[in-house]
Motif scaffolding. Structure first.
Motif, mmCIF file in Angstrom:
data_model
loop_
_atom_site.group_PDB
_atom_site.id
_atom_site.type_symbol
_atom_site.label_atom_id
_atom_site.label_comp_id
_atom_site.label_asym_id
_atom_site.label_seq_id
_atom_site.Cartn_x
_atom_site.Cartn_y
_atom_site.Cartn_z
ATOM 1 N N LYS A 35 0.932 -1.200 -0.072
ATOM 2 C CA LYS A 35 0.090 0.072 0.016
ATOM 3 C C LYS A 35 0.903 1.267 -0.015
ATOM 4 C CE LYS A 35 -1.013 -0.025 4.954
ATOM 5 N NZ LYS A 35 -0.347 0.938 5.697
ATOM 6 N N THR A 37 5.023 1.915 0.368
ATOM 7 C CA THR A 37 6.603 1.607 -0.712
ATOM 8 C C THR A 37 7.140 0.300 -0.008
ATOM 9 O OG1 THR A 37 7.758 3.089 0.718
ATOM 10 C CG2 THR A 37 6.918 3.890 -1.319
ATOM 11 N N GLU A 41 7.965 0.638 6.154
ATOM 12 C CA GLU A 41 7.227 0.465 7.453
ATOM 13 C C GLU A 41 8.341 -0.210 8.530
ATOM 14 O OE1 GLU A 41 4.850 2.158 8.943
ATOM 15 O OE2 GLU A 41 3.822 2.807 6.881
ATOM 16 N N ALA A 42 7.836 -1.188 9.246
ATOM 17 C CA ALA A 42 8.682 -1.688 10.282
ATOM 18 C C ALA A 42 10.211 -2.295 9.633
ATOM 19 C CB ALA A 42 7.984 -3.137 11.030
ATOM 20 N N SER A 43 10.205 -2.848 8.642
ATOM 21 C CA SER A 43 11.363 -3.464 7.935
ATOM 22 C C SER A 43 12.394 -2.246 7.776
ATOM 23 C CB SER A 43 11.041 -4.159 6.869
ATOM 24 O OG SER A 43 10.161 -5.229 7.098
ATOM 25 N N ALA A 45 12.455 0.410 9.636
ATOM 26 C CA ALA A 45 13.136 1.030 11.009
ATOM 27 C C ALA A 45 13.898 -0.028 11.790
ATOM 28 C CB ALA A 45 11.492 1.160 11.732
ATOM 29 N N LEU A 49 19.282 -6.405 13.933
ATOM 30 C CA LEU A 49 19.954 -7.385 14.613
ATOM 31 C C LEU A 49 19.747 -8.853 14.481
ATOM 32 C CD1 LEU A 49 20.227 -5.540 18.206
ATOM 33 C CD2 LEU A 49 22.143 -6.095 16.820
ATOM 34 N N GLU A 178 -3.213 -0.853 -2.299
ATOM 35 C CA GLU A 178 -3.646 -1.512 -1.102
ATOM 36 C C GLU A 178 -4.297 -2.688 -1.587
ATOM 37 O OE1 GLU A 178 -5.246 1.215 1.662
ATOM 38 O OE2 GLU A 178 -5.864 -0.351 2.861
ATOM 39 N N GLY A 209 2.201 -7.254 8.018
ATOM 40 C CA GLY A 209 2.590 -6.722 9.237
ATOM 41 C C GLY A 209 1.565 -6.429 10.424
ATOM 42 N N LEU A 307 6.559 0.339 13.662
ATOM 43 C CA LEU A 307 5.553 -0.451 14.367
ATOM 44 C C LEU A 307 5.950 -1.809 14.094
ATOM 45 C CD1 LEU A 307 2.495 1.447 12.795
ATOM 46 C CD2 LEU A 307 3.867 1.851 14.870
ATOM 47 N N PRO A 309 5.174 -5.756 14.285
ATOM 48 C CA PRO A 309 3.760 -6.106 14.110
ATOM 49 C C PRO A 309 3.779 -7.592 15.310
ATOM 50 C CG PRO A 309 5.231 -6.945 12.424
ATOM 51 C CD PRO A 309 6.140 -6.125 13.250
ATOM 52 N N HIS A 333 5.574 -11.147 13.323
ATOM 53 C CA HIS A 333 7.197 -11.493 13.615
ATOM 54 C C HIS A 333 7.755 -10.508 14.674
ATOM 55 C CE1 HIS A 333 6.576 -13.904 10.022
ATOM 56 N NE2 HIS A 333 7.502 -14.417 10.253
ATOM 57 N N ARG A 335 9.341 -8.510 17.207
ATOM 58 C CA ARG A 335 10.749 -7.781 17.339
ATOM 59 C C ARG A 335 11.868 -8.513 16.438
ATOM 60 N NH1 ARG A 335 12.171 -5.550 22.031
ATOM 61 N NH2 ARG A 335 14.250 -5.872 21.620
HETATM 62 P P1 FAD Z 1 6.271 -4.782 7.763
HETATM 63 O O1 FAD Z 1 7.784 -4.175 7.397
HETATM 64 O O2 FAD Z 1 5.463 -3.609 8.692
HETATM 65 O O3 FAD Z 1 5.573 -4.580 6.317
HETATM 66 C C1 FAD Z 1 4.336 -4.885 6.299
HETATM 67 C C2 FAD Z 1 3.884 -4.183 4.970
HETATM 68 O O4 FAD Z 1 2.416 -4.390 4.753
HETATM 69 C C3 FAD Z 1 3.845 -2.469 5.089
HETATM 70 O O5 FAD Z 1 4.703 -2.103 4.236
HETATM 71 C C4 FAD Z 1 2.378 -2.041 4.954
HETATM 72 O O6 FAD Z 1 2.407 -0.942 4.091
HETATM 73 C C5 FAD Z 1 1.906 -3.168 3.924
HETATM 74 N N1 FAD Z 1 0.531 -3.559 4.036
HETATM 75 C C6 FAD Z 1 -0.387 -3.479 5.120
HETATM 76 N N2 FAD Z 1 -1.620 -3.767 4.688
HETATM 77 C C7 FAD Z 1 -1.635 -3.893 3.474
HETATM 78 C C8 FAD Z 1 -2.640 -3.944 2.440
HETATM 79 N N3 FAD Z 1 -3.834 -4.191 2.737
HETATM 80 N N4 FAD Z 1 -2.163 -4.065 1.021
HETATM 81 C C9 FAD Z 1 -1.063 -3.693 0.873
HETATM 82 N N5 FAD Z 1 -0.026 -3.618 1.625
HETATM 83 C C10 FAD Z 1 -0.158 -3.501 2.778
HETATM 84 N N6 FAD Z 1 13.841 -7.275 13.852
HETATM 85 C C11 FAD Z 1 14.894 -7.931 14.114
HETATM 86 O O7 FAD Z 1 15.144 -8.954 13.487
HETATM 87 N N7 FAD Z 1 16.000 -7.275 14.397
HETATM 88 C C12 FAD Z 1 16.162 -6.131 15.087
HETATM 89 O O8 FAD Z 1 17.238 -5.457 15.345
HETATM 90 C C13 FAD Z 1 14.971 -5.372 14.828
HETATM 91 N N8 FAD Z 1 14.603 -4.077 15.351
HETATM 92 C C14 FAD Z 1 13.826 -3.384 15.200
HETATM 93 C C15 FAD Z 1 13.696 -1.946 15.754
HETATM 94 C C16 FAD Z 1 12.453 -1.274 15.707
HETATM 95 C C17 FAD Z 1 12.426 0.182 16.015
HETATM 96 C C18 FAD Z 1 11.085 -1.753 15.251
HETATM 97 C C19 FAD Z 1 10.179 -1.226 15.044
HETATM 98 C C20 FAD Z 1 11.258 -3.281 14.638
HETATM 99 C C21 FAD Z 1 12.425 -3.958 14.770
HETATM 100 N N9 FAD Z 1 12.513 -5.229 14.591
HETATM 101 C C22 FAD Z 1 13.867 -5.880 14.342
HETATM 102 C C23 FAD Z 1 11.323 -5.946 13.998
HETATM 103 C C24 FAD Z 1 11.163 -6.020 12.426
HETATM 104 O O9 FAD Z 1 11.384 -4.816 11.970
HETATM 105 C C25 FAD Z 1 9.930 -6.593 11.928
HETATM 106 O O10 FAD Z 1 9.674 -7.869 12.738
HETATM 107 C C26 FAD Z 1 9.696 -6.910 10.449
HETATM 108 O O11 FAD Z 1 9.931 -5.804 9.716
HETATM 109 C C27 FAD Z 1 8.407 -7.267 10.137
HETATM 110 O O12 FAD Z 1 8.072 -7.225 8.822
HETATM 111 P P2 FAD Z 1 6.679 -7.251 7.957
HETATM 112 O O13 FAD Z 1 7.029 -7.408 6.714
HETATM 113 O O14 FAD Z 1 6.009 -8.173 8.676
HETATM 114 O O15 FAD Z 1 5.978 -6.217 8.369
#
Ligand code: FAD
Length: 371
Positions: A35, A37, A41-43, A45, A49, A178, A209, A307, A309, A333, A335
């Motif tokens: 939705k 880029t 998001e979390a990935s 930030a 580690l 989205e 996420g 953020l 998740p 997933h 932290r």
């Molecule tokens: P995201 O990266 O949030 O991606 C989900 C994506 O889905 C988003 O881009 C969102 O826009 C998209 N989306 C949502 N709904 C829709 C929809 N309906 N249609 C289309 N797109 C949609 N993990 C580690 O292993 N080591 C670390 O050191 C670490 N440090 C961290 C520090 C911080 C400050 C934070 C916030 C997190 C940290 N994490 C760390 C955790 C890690 O960042 C997350 O577990 C991981 O990035 C989650 O990936 P994800 O793809 O599930 O979520």
């Protein structure tokens, strides 16, 4: 309906992109819908580690998965660099878990015993031994657990490289798109409705996420994810301050290439607000200064929030719906999503291909969870 794919992945974070990378390398036709880029998001930030021994103090099913995932990084980093030209800056210099007082030191000894039993290599260091390795650490630190197999990567680069790798293997990436609804007919997935139209597919993976709740409720009414916000600070120093990351109960200072030091992270439950508070910066900096006094002379760089998740169950959802063919969950997933991303990609690709997947995850995704 417009275009069709074998598999549609909802979410372009590290999890969605890792699954796309694994599937497309195996020849599947894949599309990722994001939705915002890719890696927005979390990935983006994350500190990056790969802290199996830093994060786990006792056994849980994710520990085994995390170990397997960490072991995949050397090959993955080389593959991504060769294929995409992107260097994810994989470093395996270990992580130091710090003790500032006797109570913490005792706890670290206890954790060390458990980790040794699991076959992990760990070394207990006195304060003096620690400062021989890392001379800038404060004199009051009394001991540390050195976890040599842990490491780190540049998180946004990892996600970007996975997305590029997937695209080079034929994955279609739709940013700014989205997914609004997952379509099904007679208990079979048939496609998705997006803000850019409708797309057909036989399999959908929810990898969205902290925004997965609405989509996960297609699996079970109690399934969902919620955000756990984390703030992080970045400073820079030409003077080398640390060779490897230091870690203390979720707080860390991570040396990155080019003299950057990431200091994180706060933990704020149930908020989608990514405003960085002045108080949080003060808290992170004070704690960092206490452990690495020379950081006080570092140059201010920037701060951000993301953020994490978290799933309602405290473990990631990874599996197929037992009643709706082709509907898969892959979210929550928390932290450790960066660390867990390579194994998650391979695991989901195996699942999609109907290959036997090790029973380990059956405990994470027990069939009783479904209605
Ligand atoms: P995201 O990266 O949030 O991606 C989900 C994506 O889905 C988003 O881009 C969102 O826009 C998209 N989306 C949502 N709904 C829709 C929809 N309906 N249609 C289309 N797109 C949609 N993990 C580690 O292993 N080591 C670390 O050191 C670490 N440090 C961290 C520090 C911080 C400050 C934070 C916030 C997190 C940290 N994490 C760390 C955790 C890690 O960042 C997350 O577990 C991981 O990035 C989650 O990936 P994800 O793809 O599930 O979520």
């Amino acid at each position: 309906m417009s275009k069709g794919y074998d598999v549609i992945i909802i979410g372009g974070g590290v999890i969605g992109c890792s699954v796309a990378h694994s599937l497309s390398e195996r020849g599947h036709s894949v599309a990722v819908f994001e939705k915002g880029t890719i890696s927005g998001e979390a990935s983006k930030a994350a500190a990056g580690l790969l802290g199996v021994q830093a994060e786990w103090n006792e056994y849980d099913p994710l520990f085994e998965l995390a170990r397997k995932s960490r072991a995949l990084f050397p090959k993955l980093a080389a593959r991504l660099r060769e294929k995409t030209g992107i260097d994810i800056a994989y470093e395996e210099k270990g992580i130091y878990r710090i003790a500032e007082n006797e109570e913490e030191a005792k706890r670290l000894e206890h954790i060390m015993k458990w980790q040794l039993q699991t076959g992990e290599e760990t070394h207990l260091l006195s304060g003096e031994q620690l400062r021989e390795q890392e001379p800038e650490l404060a004199l009051h630190i009394i001991s540390a657990l050195y976890c040599p197999k842990d490491g780190h990567v540049i998180a946004p680069e990892l996600t970007r490289a996975l997305a590029h790798s997937a695209a080079l293997s034929g994955t279609a990436i739709y940013e700014g798109t989205e997914v609004i609804e997952i379509l099904q007919e007679q208990d079979r997935v048939t496609g998705v409705v997006t803000t850019e139209g409708t797309f057909s597919c036989s399999k959908v993976i929810v990898a969205s996420g902290a925004w997965s709740t609405k989509l996960l409720q297609n699996f079970h009414s109690t399934w969902g994810t919620y955000p756990i916000m984390g703030e992080m600070v970045s400073v820079k120093s030409y003077k080398p301050l640390l060779k490897a990351p230091i870690f203390q109960d979720g707080f860390y200072v991570v040396p990155k290439r080019g003299g950057q030091y990431l200091i994180g992270a706060t933990v704020k439950q149930h908020t989608y607000n990514k405003t960085v508070c002045a108080k949080s910066i003060a808290y992170l900096m004070e704690r960092a200064f206490r452990l690495v006094p020379a950081l006080q002379q570092a140059e201010w760089d920037t701060a951000w929030a993301g953020l994490r998740p978290q799933s309602n169950h405290g473990m990631p959802y990874m599996g197929e719906h037992p009643k709706v063919a082709g509907l898969y969950a892959c979210a929550g997933h928390y932290r450790n999503g960066i660390l867990l991303s390579p194994i998650t990609g391979e695991y989901m690709a195996d699942l999609i291909e109907g290959k036997h997947v090790q029973s380990l995850l059956e405990t994470l995704l027990s069939k009783e969870e479904f209605v």
